[in-house]
Scaffold this motif. Sequence first.
Motif, PDB file in Angstrom:
ATOM      1  N   UNK A 153     -13.608  -0.235  34.745  1.00  0.00           N
ATOM      2  CA  UNK A 153     -13.246   0.672  35.844  1.00  0.00           C
ATOM      3  C   UNK A 153     -11.760   1.004  35.790  1.00  0.00           C
ATOM      4  N   UNK A 154     -10.985  -0.021  35.549  1.00  0.00           N
ATOM      5  CA  UNK A 154      -9.537   0.116  35.485  1.00  0.00           C
ATOM      6  C   UNK A 154      -9.117   1.166  34.455  1.00  0.00           C
ATOM      7  N   UNK A 155      -9.691   1.100  33.262  1.00  0.00           N
ATOM      8  CA  UNK A 155      -9.246   1.977  32.178  1.00  0.00           C
ATOM      9  C   UNK A 155      -9.989   3.313  32.137  1.00  0.00           C
ATOM     10  N   UNK A 215      -8.667  -0.690  25.012  1.00  0.00           N
ATOM     11  CA  UNK A 215      -7.920  -1.586  25.883  1.00  0.00           C
ATOM     12  C   UNK A 215      -8.834  -2.331  26.839  1.00  0.00           C
ATOM     13  N   UNK A 241      -8.137  10.559  34.338  1.00  0.00           N
ATOM     14  CA  UNK A 241      -6.919  11.206  34.826  1.00  0.00           C
ATOM     15  C   UNK A 241      -6.081  11.775  33.689  1.00  0.00           C
ATOM     16  N   UNK A 294     -10.985   5.183  34.627  1.00  0.00           N
ATOM     17  CA  UNK A 294     -10.325   6.105  35.569  1.00  0.00           C
ATOM     18  C   UNK A 294      -9.077   6.686  34.925  1.00  0.00           C
ATOM     19  N   UNK A 295      -8.375   5.830  34.210  1.00  0.00           N
ATOM     20  CA  UNK A 295      -7.143   6.272  33.574  1.00  0.00           C
ATOM     21  C   UNK A 295      -7.431   7.352  32.530  1.00  0.00           C
ATOM     22  N   UNK A 313     -12.419  11.761  45.910  1.00  0.00           N
ATOM     23  CA  UNK A 313     -11.044  11.891  46.405  1.00  0.00           C
ATOM     24  C   UNK A 313     -10.419  13.239  46.033  1.00  0.00           C
ATOM     25  N   UNK A 314     -10.920  13.852  44.962  1.00  0.00           N
ATOM     26  CA  UNK A 314     -10.373  15.161  44.569  1.00  0.00           C
ATOM     27  C   UNK A 314     -10.639  16.216  45.631  1.00  0.00           C
ATOM     28  N   UNK A 346      -4.409  10.017  31.474  1.00  0.00           N
ATOM     29  CA  UNK A 346      -3.242   9.198  31.138  1.00  0.00           C
ATOM     30  C   UNK A 346      -3.305   8.721  29.697  1.00  0.00           C
ATOM     31  N   UNK A 347      -4.499   8.581  29.169  1.00  0.00           N
ATOM     32  CA  UNK A 347      -4.683   8.170  27.782  1.00  0.00           C
ATOM     33  C   UNK A 347      -6.033   8.678  27.306  1.00  0.00           C
ATOM     34  N   UNK A 385     -17.418   4.710  38.181  1.00  0.00           N
ATOM     35  CA  UNK A 385     -17.532   3.269  37.968  1.00  0.00           C
ATOM     36  C   UNK A 385     -18.666   2.868  37.032  1.00  0.00           C
TER      37      UNK A 385
END
Lengths: 293, 416, 278
Positions: free
Chosen positions: B384-386, B403, B392, B388-389, B245-246, B394-395, B195
């Motif tokens: 925080x939203x992006x 973004x 992961x 994390x992505x 969480x991992x 994702x991008x 975060x």
Amino acid sequence: MKQKSREALSGYAFMTPAIVILGVFLALPVIYAIVLSFYRVQLLGEVDFRFAGLRNFIRIQDDERVWIALANTIQYVAIVVPIQTILALVLALLLNAKIRGRSWFRVAFFLPTVTSSAVLTLIFMWIYNSNGLLNNFLDAVGLPTYNWLGDPQVALKGIMLMNIWATAPLFMVIYLAALQDIPESLYEAASIDGATTWEKFWCITLPFLKPVTFFVITIGIIGTFQLFDQSYIFSNGSGGPDNATLTIVLLIYQYAFNRLDMGYALALTLILALVIMLATLIQRYFFREESLD
Amino acid sequence: MRKLIPSAITISLLFFTVGCRSDSNSKPVEITLSGWQSNPNEGKLLDQVIREFETKNLNIKVKREVINSQYMDVIRTRLIGEVAPDVFYLEAFEAPALIKSGVLEPLNSYIKPEFKLNDFESSLLNAFKRNNSVYGIPKDFSTLALFYNQTALKSAGIAQPPKTWDELRQTAKKLTIDENKDGKIDQYGMGIVSELPRQTFMIKAFGGKLVDQTDYAAFDSPEGLQGLQLVIEQYRRDRTAAQATDVGANSNSEAFGQGRVAMTLDGNWAIPYLKETFPNLKFQTTEVPKINDRQGTMIYTVAYVMNRQSKQKAAAWKLIEFLTSESGMKAWAKQGVTLPSRRSVLAEMKYDRNPIYSPFVAGAKYGTLWQAGETLPTIVTSFDNQFVSAMLGQQPLPEAMKRAQNTANREIYLSK
Amino acid sequence: MLKTNTVRWWIWLMYGGLIIYAIVTFIPFLWALSASFKPLSEISASGGNFIPQEFTLENYKAIFAQEPLFGRWLFNSAIVAIFVTLFNLLFNSMAGYALARIQFPGNRLFFFLVLAVLVVPAQITLLPKFLILKFLGWLNSYQGLVVPTVVNATFIFMMRQFFVNFPKELEEAAQLDGLNRFETFFQIVLPLAKPALAAQTIFIFMSSWNDFLLPLVVMSNPEMFTLPIGLNAFKGQYITYWNYIMAASMVFTLPALIIYAFFNRYFIQGVTFTGGKS
């Protein structure tokens, strides 16, 4: 004529407590919300109202996150509501049958509902974590394992499962209560006519449960559309990753409480309310009941 | 006779005022203090300090309220309803918006020279200033430092904790272990919290910045990305880092305590928790490794502020003054969850010479304060939203940050 | 119902399913119970074992003995929940009955409005509700928690759906006997609605007992806290004290579970219209 007005009078008398309380503590806030959605408001400190016309609503068009949240929420509703309704009905039918130990089963099945949500969250963390119960089980039977808490694609499924598991018992209780109201005489008459168990279920039980099913589905839709807690906890309030856990109410919460943008948050609320109404109306079309007469 | 009349008046006036004062003595004023608590013991400690205050100020009664969930929502609701507490906690992060809305009492006129305002670490005090007015007195602060598991380092043959970020990544590789060779890693080198409150200093490491002068998001710059890229690379390419969480933990501190991660950046608040909850864990702390040859970390601070609507402002100030005075602060800081914000108290309690606390004290000099303008909440959500992505996979990071910045700035623009 | 040997396998299947589902619902509860007897270090370190390695009553002692206001909070919660439940049973049933059975102008509109207020999320009505309670001078009082919740739109809706199914013959007979609407409702209809009332009792009691948001903003005086607000202090700012939370939630769950077990008997088939045919 006199009969009719006396009837109307008793109708209002029955409704009075509900009208007063809902009027003051729900309708008034809702009206307040509707009015404010046409304003730009600053409530903290120097109170400031500026009429904004439809600007809050026009802004929704440009806010891509609204549409993402709406899509996520609708997907959630479409999966959770049918499953939890059917599960609740099946459980209720089983527990209404004359089986041994049904009182015990009823108490056991109800446990998720009385367990506090903090505890449920922790338990699910424990079940879902990468070395947790679920993965150990999947591993043992040779299925692939997932990071249930970290991977957004499966995390939302995890939240769905938890929601179904915790809500189905509530609706089960309502179905159980409704099943008590079916007059035994109907079944007896059917038995005399030689109806099978299946026919009795299909032609007597199900039609009788129609009004209650309408209730269960409507409340299910409203409840799932208002999904907030789990996605808030999961994403720490951000709705991420990449908006995967963003729900409408979470978005409203972000605007109302984090950015103090009350007017816009309320405009979003009205949109949400309209969507839920629409879903309810569509549903009501399928559950049309005989008129009151 | 002529002299008698004025003196009679004086005497009667004196009686009158004395009468007034004794009247107010018999009726103690009550003030309310709201805040959160990190654990039940902390609450008891604060109660002790307050009892001490009450015995010194017999005409003031303090009512303490604990709000541990949705703290700011409750405080804001009560401020709007004009029933807010007289004194309450405020995080630096929330300060700019609240100060601007005008609900806080400026404290300059209350502060006397004996209070020694310049004894406070200036970076902490500045967090609660606007246009030279002081709106809050910092009660304590926390910083981040590197926690490392001594047992894990020893068995990996590492003598010294890393001093630079390159060393950190090398060390993390050695500390990432799959003991039973089942393909699942049993111990990761590093624990990560993705975060923004924990990552802002990474944006600054190569000269990036979080916001520009007009409070729009500005982290999507080559410099800003360079720092964040280090985090992503370690997580995705080295695969030597893990989020809580991992590894099936509830928090980063818990993952470290359980031995699932061998190092992590965490706050001083974790020290009592780790000692209490994991008595067998052998750990030590050191300053956050240098990045780009520069020191960096995060600073978090909380202040006591006064409600502008308070009807007992004099009493409210007395309470703030007592709680943040040298003796009040000393009593409070005993718990070791947070560090005292007065330099003199910090030195007197020898936190700077305690090996486990000194890296945190050092961080106060060069750290990045967790604060920006009023637009920060929007920026945090979007980041925080992006981020994390990107973690992961994702991008790619540049796309994610672009973004994040665009979404935040559009929302800021639309809300103006 | 299922007497023949040919369907015996079906019974076994049913039992199998029921038992598996019971285990699925039971395990988490059992686990929470066992965690409430563990020190935090044990929950944090491993967590997976059901039998505490280091059995302790400290968690319960901490919430009962060390918190001087615990008894007061319990009392507040109980008073509020009991009054809220009683009023709701009466008012929701009355309104639900009127909406299902009585013809009056605006009947459909009211039904629509009841549905409409349901769709607004509680987070949004909180602030105006708070301002209204402040205007009434009801902050930090029992009525501040009780009055806004004595009527519940969800359960008006539910009761309506139940009453829609009621056989009209009984009411018509009652009217022929000269009973007015009120007498019919209290003497004939309510006694027959026991299963629905039992369900309502459970839900209302639980939702009042668990309510968090409203008491959180309305009650600022610690003496007026309800249990969920008071026990929230155990949820630390940085660290969550799962051991205390587990113990607290066990204390907390028990009353709701007892209420449920007690009212459960009303769901046992046999209370039907035709008068105790089983």
